[in-house]
Design a protein around this motif. Sequence first.
Motif, PDB file in Angstrom:
ATOM      1  N   LEU A   1      49.779  -6.584 -35.071  1.00  0.00           N
ATOM      2  CA  LEU A   1      49.199  -7.827 -35.579  1.00  0.00           C
ATOM      3  C   LEU A   1      50.128  -8.491 -36.586  1.00  0.00           C
ATOM      4  CD1 LEU A   1      45.416  -6.979 -35.905  1.00  0.00           C
ATOM      5  CD2 LEU A   1      46.327  -9.117 -34.992  1.00  0.00           C
TER       6      LEU A   1
ATOM      7  N   SER B   1      48.099  -2.531 -29.778  1.00  0.00           N
ATOM      8  CA  SER B   1      47.531  -3.535 -30.656  1.00  0.00           C
ATOM      9  C   SER B   1      47.047  -4.701 -29.817  1.00  0.00           C
ATOM     10  CB  SER B   1      48.580  -3.988 -31.681  1.00  0.00           C
ATOM     11  OG  SER B   1      48.011  -4.850 -32.637  1.00  0.00           O
TER      12      SER B   1
ATOM     13  N   LYS C   1      43.144  -9.263 -31.679  1.00  0.00           N
ATOM     14  CA  LYS C   1      41.950  -8.969 -32.466  1.00  0.00           C
ATOM     15  C   LYS C   1      41.626  -7.497 -32.278  1.00  0.00           C
ATOM     16  CE  LYS C   1      37.975  -9.575 -34.673  1.00  0.00           C
ATOM     17  NZ  LYS C   1      37.983  -9.732 -36.153  1.00  0.00           N
TER      18      LYS C   1
END
Length: 263
Positions: A99, A120, A123
């Motif tokens: 992120l 990842s 969200k």
Amino acid sequence: MLTATVNNVNLHYALSGPKDGPAVVFANSLGTDLRLWDELLALLPAGLRVLRYDKRGHGLSEETPGPCSIELLADDAAALIEHLGLGPAVFVGLSIGGLIGQALALRRPELLAGLVISNSAAKLGDAASWQDRIDRVQQGGLPAIAEATMERWFSPDFRAGGSDRLWARMLARQPAGGYGALCRALAAADLRGAVPALRLPVQVIAGAHDGAAPPEIVRATAGLIPGARFALIEDAAHIPCVETPAEYAAIITRFLEEIGHVR
């Protein structure tokens, strides 16, 4: 040990490889420090300039007061890259590191030659689950979540031999305040509407047994980014650089070669 004060925080980092080598920056997961990448380094192409660093509130980096955000963490990374004169670099981010890499690519694209989003997504989780994690740490410290975290991080086969115990100790020794601050940053982070604007080479990696970033949400993020490559590691969970380092290194090496970032 090397440290730098950038973006109003003192960060611990490790830097290796020739000074004129193409740069690769590694950002590790929540609850770990830069030693997460140790086994991977020897498996990467020779001649790279490799930066690893501890996020604020983790490892030997400073724990700072006040709120934290993915954007602030991305600005930390940008400031460190600029301080060390490493751009344009390929940024490899695992879990929260992924992120951070997405936010960095959106905010400072000129610093990056490519991005690896590992285990990842745009969200991760929801506010309720992150608050539950924070509450458990506040009540019992990081050891209280170690067992459940190991189940998310590593496959049953890896854990069967007790190989996860070292990583449980690493988790338990992270600053609880820094861990909680990054949980709050994760709870607020949602880049799903922004990442379709990315225009740099992107490699996305998922682990088939990942309990923290299930492969379907990782693949969905790859689908949001124009031209993104996707790779699934069948025998790994959330931390493939530890569990399947050779396969993980091969994916990264192939990506570096395809985008012309190795000599």
